[in-house]
Write a protein that holds these residues in place. Structure first.
Motif, short mmCIF file in Angstrom:
data_model
loop_
_atom_site.label_atom_id
_atom_site.label_comp_id
_atom_site.label_asym_id
_atom_site.label_seq_id
_atom_site.Cartn_x
_atom_site.Cartn_y
_atom_site.Cartn_z
N GLU A 43 0.90 -1.49 0.05
CA GLU A 43 -0.24 -0.20 0.19
C GLU A 43 0.89 1.91 -0.26
O GLU A 43 0.38 2.30 -0.52
CB GLU A 43 -0.99 0.14 0.86
CG GLU A 43 -2.59 -1.04 1.22
CD GLU A 43 -2.17 -1.07 2.47
OE1 GLU A 43 -2.83 -0.23 3.35
OE2 GLU A 43 -4.00 -1.71 2.41
N ASP A 44 1.66 1.14 0.78
CA ASP A 44 2.99 2.19 0.88
C ASP A 44 3.76 2.28 -0.61
O ASP A 44 4.28 3.52 -0.67
CB ASP A 44 3.67 2.01 2.14
CG ASP A 44 4.89 0.65 1.54
OD1 ASP A 44 4.50 0.18 0.78
OD2 ASP A 44 5.80 1.08 2.85
N GLY A 45 3.60 1.57 -2.03
CA GLY A 45 3.94 1.72 -2.84
C GLY A 45 5.65 1.28 -3.24
O GLY A 45 5.88 1.18 -3.80
#
Length: 77
Positions: A43-45
């Protein structure tokens, strides 16, 4: 590394032959079970590499490429 994401053409077609469908599902299953060469986008890339557990065997432990090579060798016998 350059990636051609803007100038490529992708095509989709139905697969109607049952034997071919089975082979495609088999390859997809092998790819999705891979825990050796697979990476997951969080989700944080950030990407994290999946790792097989100690009891893993098959695609989970040896990876997609080695599994498909073994499958091809087995089918050619």
């Amino acid at each position: 590394m350059y990636r051609n994401l803007s100038k490529r053409v992708e095509v989709v077609t139905p697969i109607l032959a049952p034997e071919l469908k089975q082979k495609l599902w088999e390859v997809l299953d092998i790819c999705l079970r891979d825990r050796r060469q697979a990476w997951v986008l969080g989700e944080d890339g950030a990407y994290s590499q999946l790792r097989p557990d100690g009891a893993a065997s098959g695609p989970e432990a040896i990876g997609t490429h080695a599994t498909l090579m073994a499958l091809a060798a087995h089918r050619s016998e």
